[in-house]
Design an enzyme around this catalytic site. Structure first.
Site, short mmCIF file in Angstrom:
data_model
loop_
_atom_site.label_atom_id
_atom_site.label_comp_id
_atom_site.label_asym_id
_atom_site.label_seq_id
_atom_site.Cartn_x
_atom_site.Cartn_y
_atom_site.Cartn_z
CE LYS A 190 44.26 65.04 16.89
NZ LYS A 190 44.12 63.65 17.28
CD GLU A 230 35.12 52.37 22.50
OE1 GLU A 230 36.07 51.46 22.61
OE2 GLU A 230 35.28 52.78 21.55
CB CYS A 267 37.99 49.16 21.57
SG CYS A 267 37.25 49.43 21.16
CD GLU A 293 42.60 47.00 23.71
OE1 GLU A 293 41.35 46.92 22.38
OE2 GLU A 293 42.89 47.77 24.44
#
Length: 530
Positions: free
Chosen positions: A224, A299, A333, A430
């Site tokens: 996906k 992750e 990331c 972040e």
């Protein structure tokens, strides 16, 4: 021109209603973007002629529309232009993809390791032979500069090559028996059907890093991809078919994210979920996987510290920090989210780093010399703006940039913010954009404390010329990845993954194979009979 803009707005609005999960930016093209639009049309024509512009999902080896006919638009983030319409799929299509993967599992897992390896090697060769076209497709739908996009293709393909080789190295064990008439052994066998959910920032590499080991182990996969960047996934799937990977082994569905995710979680045929994305979504997937006790690899988000000590080589620290911060416009990331600089070198570093950042050329990813493209959509820009304004309101100083770029759209100026404090959002979350927050520290212990003061634990960076310090700090940092005097550390041969709320499991390297294997202990009795 106004009529064309209104038509695009109307089309986007219709598709947003059709598929609620479509999160792409709804920007309108600027008056100067018509030339870029003509370039886009030429690129899509070439990609189509090469057979790589696929605009349907892949289920059981067949290219498929959404069953209800709904579609979503894939936009070029640099221009707002529509690149393609793709199916807005949901639970029904996902269940059929799961069934196809389940049906293909027995035959695929029973191939010899050499046969699976050959298929993967052929796929790798096709990815490399089409790296220019795949790079163009990544730039078209994701926005990163073409050179960087082609670099992603090489990086992504490296996982297929590596795991093609590792397919032959799934070794078990013979255990010394505790009783004389017994023989004990351990087999490693594939988990089964895998649901792989991937993000938009690396639309090829995040797929190959998951699919490579899964297929090498004998698993089958339902992918996906992000609704924002599905075209690269579909092109990779087309090349997998050309490589002879059998129908049903690799399936691709995209569209309504909650419906697709729920179908993957609910199915007893799906034995594992692997996901790269936000921590919030990862927690939901982990919770949902408990219902059928699926294995999970997650992750998740990061808040990477980049610690620059007084004894660091200034040029090395600037170069490494620049690479760690601004790759993919800060949308990774493992981007350095906090530059924690010792007070003795702070002013020199801030000046040298700002000069280097000032030289970064911003623009459309297809333009010569551009090293920073757009952010992915309008909401990404608004997030960056809110983080910067929060920092300014609490006393931080803008040393460079700090606002939208004059190019408009989703372009944002490469930015350096000084005197950032721990209470500012920039230091806690972040930013996922081209903003470098600088923080001061005095002692090594303070730097470690600041770095570890977060729920995240993915990547960290250290710049120092003291080898003893590099060991001490590396061991003290609560992170899964540490770069010492280097800002680009990802490679297919090393494990990638985090600790704390940055995830579970590892991708890449020999350790990445274990995520897709089950251990089976076998006890052979009555072995002394003649």
């Amino acid at each position: 021109m106004k009529v064309a803009r209104l038509a695009r707005m109307a089309a986007m609005a219709r598709n947003k209603l059709l598929c609620s999960s479509h999160l792409a930016s709804m920007h309108i093209s600027t008056p100067t973007s018509r030339q870029i639009s003509m370039k886009t049309e030429g690129l899509t024509a070439r990609l189509n002629s090469a057979g790589l512009l696929r605009t349907q999902g892949l289920i059981g080896g067949k290219w498929t529309d959404a069953y209800d006919g709904k579609t979503i638009q894939v936009l070029n983030p640099a221009t707002g232009e529509v690149v393609a319409d793709v199916p807005c799929m949901g639970g029904k299509e996902t269940n059929d993809a799961i069934s196809s993967a389940h049906d293909a599992f027995y035959s695929w897992s029973n191939l010899t390791c050499t046969e699976r390896s050959k298929h993967l090697r052929t796929w790798y060769n096709l990815l490399i032979s089409h790296k220019e076209e795949l790079g163009q497709l990544i730039t078209l739908e994701q926005g990163k500069p073409l050179k960087e996009a082609i670099g992603e293709v090489n990086y992504g393909a490296s996982f297929i090559e590596f795991f093609a080789e590792e397919a032959k190295r799934v070794y078990g064990d013979i255990i010394p028996a505790t009783l004389g008439d017994r023989r004990l052994l351990v087999l490693k066998q594939p988990v089964g059907v895998v649901g792989a959910i991937t993000p938009w920032n690396f639309p090829l590499a995040m797929i190959t890093r998951k699919v490579g080991p899964a297929l090498a182990c004998g698993c089958t996969v339902v992918i996906k991809p992000s609704e924002l960047t599905p075209l690269t996934a579909l092109a990779a799937a087309e090349l997998a078919l050309q490589a002879g990977i059998p129908p049903g082994v690799l399936n691709v569905v995209m569209g309504n994210a909650p419906d697709i995710g729920n179908a993957l979680l609910a199915s007893s045929q799906v034995r594992k979920i692997t996901f790269t994305g936000s921590t919030a979504v990862g927690k939901k997937l982990m919770e949902g996987a408990a219902g059928t006790v699926k294995r999970v690899s997650l992750e998740l988000g990061g808040n990477a510290p980049c610690i620059i000590f007084d004894d660091a080589d200034l040029d090395v620290a600037v170069k490494g920090s620049l690479a760690a911060k601004f790759r993919n416009s800060g949308q990774t990331c493992v981007c350095a989210n906090r530059l924690i600089v010792q007070e003795g070198i702070y002013d020199k570093f801030a000046e040298a780093f700002s000069k280097a950042v000032q030289n970064l050329q911003v623009g459309d990813g297809f333009s010569e010399g551009v090293v920073q493209g757009p952010l992915i959509n309008e909401s990404a820009v608004q997030k960056v703006e809110s983080f910067v304004q929060d920092a300014i309101s609490k006393g931080a100083k803008v040393l460079l940039g700090g606002k939208r770029h004059s190019l408009g759209m989703t372009f944002y100026e490469p930015t350096v913010i000084g005197d950032v404090k721990s209470e500012m959002i920039l230091s806690r979350e972040e930013v996922f954009g081209p903003v470098a927050p600088l923080m001061r520290f005095k002692t090594e212990e303070e730097a470690i404390s600041i770095a570890n003061n977060t729920n995240a634990g993915l990547a960290a960076y250290i710049f120092t010329n003291n080898i003893q310090r590099s060991w001490r700090v590396t061991e003290a940092l609560e992170y899964g990845l540490v770069g010492v005097n280097e800002g680009l550390i990802s490679t297919e041969v090393a494990p990638f993954g985090g600790v704390k709320q940055s995830g579970i499991g590892r991708e890449g390297s020999k350790y990445g194979m274990d995520e897709y294997l089950e251990l089976k202990y076998v006890c052979l009795g009555d072995m002394n009979r003649k």
